[in-house]
Design an enzyme around this catalytic site. Structure first.
Site: not given
Ligand code: TPP
Ligand code: TPP
Ligand code: MG
Ligand code: MG
Lengths: 335, 329, 329, 335
Positions: A69, A138
């Site tokens: 971000e 959230h």
């Molecule tokens: C700081 C932040 N940015 C964006 C989000 C929205 N978001 C939730 S899960 C996610 C993907 C995360 O991917 P990963 O770390 O690979 O975990 P996975 O869901 O694949 O287990 C995003 C972008 C968030 N929760 N927190």
């Protein structure tokens, strides 16, 4: 604008589609415009706002970013300083805290620190608000909090016209503009003029004229407030409903004119009560129309608690129609 | 090594490099003096000992290239061509300053030379540089953005995010890490588990080189190689310049964190004396050259001081200007 | 390889690993069903396909060790010993839930098992884990903190800051990267310039290993090696588990970013079927074992649903509780 | 406390030394306490607050951190959850923006999200305020802005007693407490009781009783406000000066009692005017004492501009004695 729109031929649409149309329109008007953010491309946007845009404009201009971000917000600032017109999507305001240093210490200060040599014509879009049972991390409503920062402008489109029209005007602004889209509005449907286009972003709008009390609100609370006004009408209270539209700068003239007329005001704001934008409006009204008031100014805000997951508590934590009605009645009967 | 790697060390060029370093040194000595006289206020961060970095790197850039610097940016501004007058007037807080007196020492900006400023947030300039380069990349402009930062910034999350973005999107950024071994009073080993900064570039697949930042010729040669690589590939490059800050971090620093002996040891590697000595033994710098350089620099400084002194205060009525663009009437 | 490296794959243990994976899978299948019935609301992130990671790592931890997880943490909670009743009641938003109904699916917390919760900010749990380990380090407690996060978190500045701090201060953190190749709809190659995540540990001088995250035995063996290293050295260790998310990111995901064929291909490597098949061919799992396991799991789920259904709503009067500690009367 | 202090044997000291004494005292009282931040150890603290402490307590408990605001703030949160009592020094509020995600999304929410199973007994110290010509990125006054966040407490010690006494009380608090130390106060000298110790952190203090108007302020502005009161006294205006001490929660009782008595109020706050803490106090007064007011509530805040470097503009941008006097007179003469 709104009224014009209704006169011209109108098509059924959603808030989400209106925002997408605004992005598409901007991308077509100006090749310096591009959209960047997490999952705006292949995924289509976490609220499906940018769905289909990457197919039309390609991955360079509808740019998926890593989870960085601060990094990509700063990149948007730099790109803007170098002549582009970036739209940075910070997915939701909840994650914007990670980019706050770039927003406050760079975007908001560069023009000033550089003695007006550099500006940051950047637009940042953020989803905001509670209501989807997403719990404490959230569900923030921080648009009013952002309105504290000199050097940026803060918009809160509450209607289809504004969802469709504010973006281009914001992109033409030479300074950083944050546009907060309430998550509860994306599915909102209604008629939008087929020729709907840019709207001015300086003025608040009187969404419902009234004589007895001014209900001042914005964004996600406009609908609830208009509902409350309808309820109040059945009780012979004629409420005027003001949609701020721009949270920074505030359109004092419209607010003051309304309250001078109604002599009473309630501010409805989904932010936490302490230090809310509602407090700022209340303080300004006191400074400007103190002697015209027939009742204390009331605030209907979110409770001072991280938003709970369970629906009944989330509802209890955030402004509802009944709270607005109650506050308005208290202000009217009090004298 | 191809031709672009060899420093064209003509006598004129060599003397120019030397003069630029001396120019920065003498200017900042004057700034320190003016600070004690309270003509300059706020924070003042001197570049004493690190001059070879800015002087070695910046002349290698083209006019149209962009520069992002830190709060320790006087040297970078001067070498880039920001007038000494405007820089000093800025530190005085006069409206004739390069940032209209709004920024001060930490915020020298100059649009004319694509100098994107003095940033006082450690690491804050890196995402900015990525964005400048992104704009050029998207418009296929052959512009490179040089981003200077200290080794202390390496610990910031923004360093990590910025290097990844620059490499991921293949953006023309020259990352110049001015590793002077300290972040205020924090030695590198207290800040990084891996103290070999250059190594970090690898985990982003960014080409890198580490160079003796006290040797202006070596820095220039490395900068040429780096810029050549960026222009050829359009990809970022990481240049670590190993240097040392001979003075206090700022004017408020009692330097409790390092002993005098260490500083003295580094004084012997000091870039100006070292390069000057080398030029003299190689008969490339003659006593009269030195006299001329010192005289020219002294004159420029005297002129800048006079300019700053004569500068004016912005009227208080204009206080809130520059918060937003003025509406075109 | 010393003894701690060899998985003690007794039949009981093997069946237990299998049961834990099945337990998570069936539980989450039920959750998905309850979501469509709107008994569970908000975001719901399923672990379908990744069960071998939590099941392989968590049993290797001691009771007194600590766990930090993400919003995709149902499996971790169940394996750690958070009761299925309390977990499901939490997703229902009932006050009998493990977080009193305040947190929901993304925020399962359980002090009794040192489960420091579901964190819904990507990367947000890493600094927390560093702090938990710092507390243990300062008090010379032999406690290890296991921190689970997705590969998407690697791009966050907090990943970088946390790994450096853990290594710099030599803190007992087991970093477990659940690399399922996607962050929502963003494939690894669109997120990282260096897609070999394990390599990143090196630039912090952190020992690391990458393992097939679809093979529960391999994960357990790697986890043993990792935990052994952390306990021996007191230093952090980085374990990359290569896995895949077979379902949508959340219940709102149309999965436009990957084609069905890819998902199908991964389904064949799916950890439960794979391990079960292997156990059967090696006569370690017999048909009646499977019948028993499925029956036990079904019973536990039925019980949990009944418990959650019977759960109660917290009175609205208590809305602002837990914002601050209640003053001891 | 303050008064007691004056009675007991008093020693000349500075605000800086009082803060250092508070840290030393806490470190001695409780081995779970440790200080961590950038340059708190070998350097002695960017404002020399922790000078000498590393020699006394060692590098583990006076812990120098890398430039990783989000990382070590989060580490402080985790250490607190695991039973330690960390004092995280964020050097200045300007850099705290990099740690805001950890503060708002974790420290402020963990107790709630976990249904009260985990708490974060963490203290974060930050230098705040303008006045040293550090320009737009180094002169923020965001303490009032932080006061918007439920789940944290915000303190602003304005006196030697509070600089000495608030820290221990904050460390005993089971929830996160942010302590803002105004950079212009560090060199402030005065007498402090040799036996000065912990003070309560719940109540605002009447620093000067008066009948005609309430001047409500905190931290760095207390001195200016007391000066203004002295000036006003020469003009037969008897001002009461309230030092908020705690910005979150606010001590409504003390504020309301004062304004009910004086019927007039001015709030002095170094934050930017829009969305300032002053706005919140004004709004609360309207909600509670509207009918008792003889004049609109005034605000003396910072101008809506990033703080300029040059001294004359920096002074013009921030509240000064003359502004306070003018605002108070306006409120008093207005009726
Ligand atoms: C700081 C932040 N940015 C964006 C989000 C929205 N978001 C939730 S899960 C996610 C993907 C995360 O991917 P990963 O770390 O690979 O975990 P996975 O869901 O694949 O287990 C995003 C972008 C968030 N929760 N927190
Ligand atoms: C984000 C942030 N944190 C802290 C500071 C305070 N500070 C100013 S300079 C500095 C040290 C930076 O060291 P380095 O990056 O090595 O640059 P150098 O001063 O050595 O040139 C610190 C901690 C800051 N300006 N920004
Ligand atoms: Mg350094
Ligand atoms: Mg993933």
């Amino acid at each position: 604008m709104a009224t014009e729109a209704i006169q011209s031929q109108a098509v059924e649409t959603t808030y989400r589609d209106a925002v997408r149309e605004a992005i598409r329109d901007a991308m077509r008007r100006d090749e310096r415009v591009f959209l960047m953010g997490e999952d705006v491309g292949r995924y289509g946007g976490c609220y499906a706002v940018s769905k289909g845009l990457q197919a039309e404009f390609g991955p360079e201009r509808i740019r998926d970013t890593p989870l960085s971000e601060s990094g990509f917000t700063g990149a948007g600032i730099g790109a803007a300083m170098a002549g582009m017109r970036p739209i940075v999507e910070l997915m939701t305001v909840n994650f914007s805290l990670l980019a706050l240093d770039q927003i406050l210490n760079t975007a908001a200060t560069v023009r000033h620190m550089s003695g007006n040599q550099f500006g940051v014509p950047l637009v940042i879009r953020l989803a905001t608000g509670a209501g989807r049972q997403l719990a404490a991390q959230h569900s923030h409503s921080l648009e009013g909090w952002y309105a504290h920062i000199p050097g940026i402008k803060v918009l809160a489109p509450a209607t289809l016209e504004d969802a469709r029209g504010m973006l281009w005007t914001a992109l033409e602004d030479p300074d950083p503009v944050l546009i907060f889209e309430n998550v509860m509005l994306y599915n909102a449907t209604g008629k939008l003029a087929s020729n709907a286009g840019p709207v001015e972003i300086d003025k608040a709008a009187v969404r419902r004229p009234g004589r007895d009390i001014s209900l001042i609100t914005y964004g996600g609370s406009l609908g609830k407030t208009l509902e409350a006004a309808t309820v109040l009408a059945t009780q012979n209270i004629d409420a005027e409903v003001i949609d701020l539209r721009s949270l920074r700068p505030l359109d004092d003239a419209t607010i003051i004119a309304s309250v001078k007329k109604t002599r009473r005001a309630i501010i409805v704001d989904e932010g936490w009560r302490t230090g809310s934008l509602a407090a700022e409006i209340s303080a300004r009204l006191i400074e400007h129309v103190f002697w015209d008031l027939d009742a204390p100014i009331g605030r209907v805000c979110s409770a001072e608690v991280p938003i709970p997951y369970s629906r009944h508590l989330e509802n209890a934590a955030t402004p509802q129609v009944v709270n607005i009605v109650a506050a308005a009645k208290a202000a009217v009967v009090r004298t | 090594m191809n031709s672009t790697d060899k420093p064209r060390l003509s006598r004129t060029h060599a003397l120019d490099l030397l003069k630029q370093m001396i120019r920065i040194r003498r200017f900042e000595d004057k700034c320190a003096e003016l600070y004690t006289q309270e003509k300059i206020r706020g924070f003042l961060h001197l570049y004493d000992g690190e001059e070879a970095v800015a002087v070695g790197v910046i002349p290698v850039l083209e006019k149209y290239d962009r520069i992002v610097a830190t709060y320790r940016e006087h040297g970078h501004a001067l070498v880039r061509g920001v007038s000494m007058r405007a820089a000093l007037a800025e530190m005085y807080g006069k409206q004739e300053g390069c940032s209209h007196g709004r920024g001060g020492s930490m915020h020298l900006f100059d649009k004319a030379t694509n100098f994107y400023g003095g940033n006082a947030i450690v690491g804050g300039g890196l995402p900015l540089a990525v964005g400048l380069a992104l704009a050029d990349h998207m418009r296929q402009k052959p512009v490179v953005t040089a981003c200077f930062f200290g080794e202390g910034a390496v610990a910031e999350g923004e360093f990590h995010e910025s290097l990844n973005l620059a490499a991921l999107w293949s953006l023309p950024v020259l990352f110049v890490c001015e590793n002077n071994l300290y972040a205020m009073g924090t030695a590198l080993a207290i800040s990084e588990s891996e103290t070999n900064i250059q190594l970090k570039a690898a985990s982003y697949r960014i080409a890198s080189e580490a160079v003796d930042g006290m040797d202006v010729v070596a820095v220039e040669a490395a900068a040429r190689r780096a810029m050549h690589a960026v222009r050829e590939t359009g990809k970022p490059y990481f240049l670590e310049c190993r240097t040392y800050r001979l003075r206090a971090h700022s004017m408020f620093d009692a330097q409790l964190y390092r002993d005098k002996a260490e500083v003295e040891a580094w004084r012997h590697k000091e870039p100006i004396v070292r390069f000057q000595g080398w030029l003299e033994t190689n008969h490339m710098a003659h006593p009269d050259d030195m006299v001329r350089i010192e005289a020219e620099v002294a004159a420029e400084i005297a002129d800048a001081v006079a300019f700053a002194e004569a500068g004016t205060w912005e009227p208080i009525e204009q206080l809130t200007r520059f918060t937003y663009a003025e509406k075109a009437a």
